[in-house]
Scaffold this motif. Structure first.
Motif, PDB file in Angstrom:
ATOM      1  N   HIS A 441       0.831  -1.209   0.000  1.00 42.99           N
ATOM      2  CA  HIS A 441       0.000   0.000   0.000  1.00 42.99           C
ATOM      3  C   HIS A 441       0.865   1.258   0.000  1.00 42.99           C
ATOM      4  N   VAL A 445       0.501   3.359  -3.368  1.00 41.33           N
ATOM      5  CA  VAL A 445      -0.500   4.416  -3.222  1.00 41.33           C
ATOM      6  C   VAL A 445       0.075   5.676  -2.586  1.00 41.33           C
ATOM      7  N   GLN A 448       4.185   6.091  -4.082  1.00 44.88           N
ATOM      8  CA  GLN A 448       4.144   6.001  -5.552  1.00 44.88           C
ATOM      9  C   GLN A 448       5.521   5.636  -6.103  1.00 44.88           C
ATOM     10  N   SER A 560      -1.851  14.158  -1.051  1.00 48.48           N
ATOM     11  CA  SER A 560      -1.473  12.749  -1.035  1.00 48.48           C
ATOM     12  C   SER A 560      -2.651  11.889  -0.586  1.00 48.48           C
ATOM     13  N   SER A 561      -2.383  10.602  -0.442  1.00 47.35           N
ATOM     14  CA  SER A 561      -3.386   9.695   0.120  1.00 47.35           C
ATOM     15  C   SER A 561      -3.081   9.382   1.581  1.00 47.35           C
TER      16      SER A 561
END
Length: 584
Positions: A441, A445, A448, A560-561
């Motif tokens: 992850h 995500v 990156q 961002s996430s």
């Protein structure tokens, strides 16, 4: 890079990075020790920049509350002199005339700071001496061997020195034609990564490969000879001036040996992994060969080792040296690359005027710190989709611990910024090391980046030897995230997010006295959930330097996430995740 671009138009960005003098930085030291240090990339956003570090200089002065008038000397970590080497061809002449000469350096300083007499204040320190000083004077070792390995200094690529009673003496040097650092960078380029920046990716890729596949041609990469001589046959393939600038001859030979070079966007195959493993094996064997030769030829029996230079950032090789038993204690200065040569040049120059003895450093928290007003102002940029709360310290730690355990990825921005390439608990992204899918992850995500890249654990010093193969009392070796060691086999399934494919981990040991707030968070996570460690990676996204200011931290979080941001005493959580870890 701009000079090389002008010399050889048409080079791609990766070819332009095959130069000397990237990672520019500034440091300020005094009789009390290191006062401030900062890399220019953190200010201008250009990762790995070689630009004049004007912003970093101003930051160091600002931290110390002084001006350039208060500075006695400005030390630079290179000292090029006129030499027949610079008459070898037209490109070498241009490098000296336009970049390396003392007059060029003085011209830059006079243009930037015209009110100062730089002919009196400028001190040029040989590059490997600057690297050596950065490690020796911060090691606490009074009598040590000092190893500097990088791409190149002025005329050498490897230096072995003796550090004794505050003095450094060169014992042996190896020429640029024997450069393990250039070899690693050229193969990094061949594998489709950015030389001078992405060597750590090749290091992370190597455990997936098998070095025996190419054992029959490894001698084309490096060879060891009687008497301690080392050669890199690959570099002898660069015969013309242009090839020496681009390593075109070496790259062609790599294609003859291993097949076509990888395009940066092409998939990574087992062939690429095996090449990375071969390169890493050559590096490790070369370093052990140099050290064993140095010990055989040394006066006395030095039991302590200091290391610096870009190759000293290879954590896998460092771990091998630590396990070899050649030395009792090892210290690697955490900004071991060229950013650290600024620090070393300053320390060396200080030692020429003030009696200096090595003093053991703790954490390189030498960058800027920001107050609550600056944090509060930065947080005003966030929209209503974010829940922003000011919390007491214990409540903040409780909530961050709960968020991490719930599977959230939390950015952690506290105190003074670290100096060097590693986030050591003040500009970090944190996650649960026990979460099975967390590594994938984070790579795909959040950060990156390439899927093979490992993540590091930050573990409490008092618990480190329980989870990792290190002896009690060895914890200080792992303080700066610069050595790998094995995760104990019984914990590898428990810690999938930080255990690499070969069972190793690049450990950061956290001591309460050195990083009290980060220690308290990890202690809280351990008390709450049973494992006294967190996954720790740098607070940045792909292609971005580690964040410096509250404004950058908030902006990076927002785009961002990342699930949450703990900045100073504030906790920010996306409202879509607000009920997954925090309470009202």
């Amino acid at each position: 890079m701009s000079v090389k671009k002008d010399m050889l138009p048409g080079l791609d960005r990766r070819e332009q990075r095959l130069v000397q003098g990237l990672d520019s930085a500034a440091a300020l030291v005094g009789e009390e020790g290191v006062i401030a240090a900062s890399a220019q990339e953190r200010h201008d956003g250009n990762k790995g920049t070689g630009a004049f570090p004007a912003d970093a200089v101003e930051a160091c002065l600002r931290i110390a509350g002084v001006t350039l008038d208060d500075v006695d000397f400005l030390a630079h970590g290179f000292r090029y002199e006129p030499s027949p080497v610079f008459e070898r061809d037209h490109l070498m002449r241009r490098w000296y005339q336009e970049v390396y000469s003392e007059q060029v350096q003085l011209g830059l300083l006079r243009a930037r700071y015209p009110e100062h007499d730089w002919s009196r204040k400028l001190a040029r320190v040989p590059h490997h001496l600057a690297h050596a000083a950065s490690a020796y004077y911060l090691s606490g070792f009074q009598d040590a061997m000092v190893l500097v390995v990088d791409g190149m200094g002025e005329t050498e690529s490897i230096s072995v020195m003796s550090g004794r009673h505050g003095q450094l003496r060169t014992l042996r040097t190896y020429p640029i034609s024997a450069s393990l650092g250039i070899l690693y960078s050229v193969v990094t380029h061949y594998l489709g990564f950015q030389p001078g920046m992405d060597e750590y990716k090749v290091m992370g890729l190597a455990p997936y490969g098998d070095p025996s596949r190419y054992a029959d041609v490894a001698g084309e990469l490096s060879r060891r000879h009687p008497g301690g001589r080392l050669s890199i046959p690959l570099l002898a393939r660069d015969r013309s001036p242009v090839e020496r600038e681009t390593h075109g001859g070496a790259l062609r030979r790599l294609e003859e040996l291993f097949g076509p070079a990888r395009h940066p966007d092409a998939p990574l195959t087992q062939r690429h992994m095996d090449i990375a493993a071969t390169l890493q094996h050559c590096l490790e064997e070369g370093l052990l060969f140099i050290l064993r030769t140095a010990l055989d030829q040394a006066d006395g029996n030095p039991r302590d080792l200091c290391m610096a230079g870009g190759v000293a950032l290879n954590c896998t090789a460092n771990g091998l040296i630590a396990r070899s038993g050649l030395f009792d204690r090892i210290f690697v200065q955490p900004a071991a690359g060229d950013d650290g040569s600024a620090l070393g040049a300053a320390l060396w120059q200080l030692g020429q005027h003030v009696p200096t003895t090595p003093v053991a450093m703790t954490m390189p928290y030498w960058g800027e710190e920001f107050g609550p007003e600056e944090v509060a102002e930065a947080l005003t940029a966030l929209g209503p989709e974010h829940d922003v709360r000011k919390l007491p310290d214990e409540r903040l730690l409780e909530q961050v611990s709960a968020l991490i355990r719930a599977g959230s990825v939390v950015a952690w921005f506290q105190g003074r910024m670290e100096f060097g390439p590693r986030a050591l608990g003040n500009r970090s992204i944190l996650a649960d090391p026990t979460a099975p899918g967390m590594r994938a992850h984070l790579n795909a995500v959040v950060k990156q980046r390439e899927e093979f890249r490992p993540f590091a654990p930050a573990v409490l010093a008092e618990d480190a030897h329980e989870y990792f193969e290190m002896k009690p009392g060895q914890e200080g070796l792992y303080r700066h995230m610069l050595f790998t060691t094995q995760v104990r086999e019984k914990y590898r399934e428990l810690l999938p997010a930080i255990t690499h494919v070969d069972g190793s981990a690049r450990v950061q040991v956290v001591e309460r006295g050195n990083a009290p707030r980060f220690w308290s968070l990890i202690r809280r996570f351990g008390d709450d959930w049973g494992t006294p460690m967190v996954l720790n990676t740098s607070f940045n996204l792909r292609g971005q330097p580690i964040v410096r200011t509250p404004r950058e931290a908030v902006a990076t979080y927002a785009r961002s996430s990342l699930d949450a941001l703990a900045i100073g005493g504030w906790l920010v959580v996306r409202r879509s995740r607000a009920q997954e870890g925090i309470d009202d």
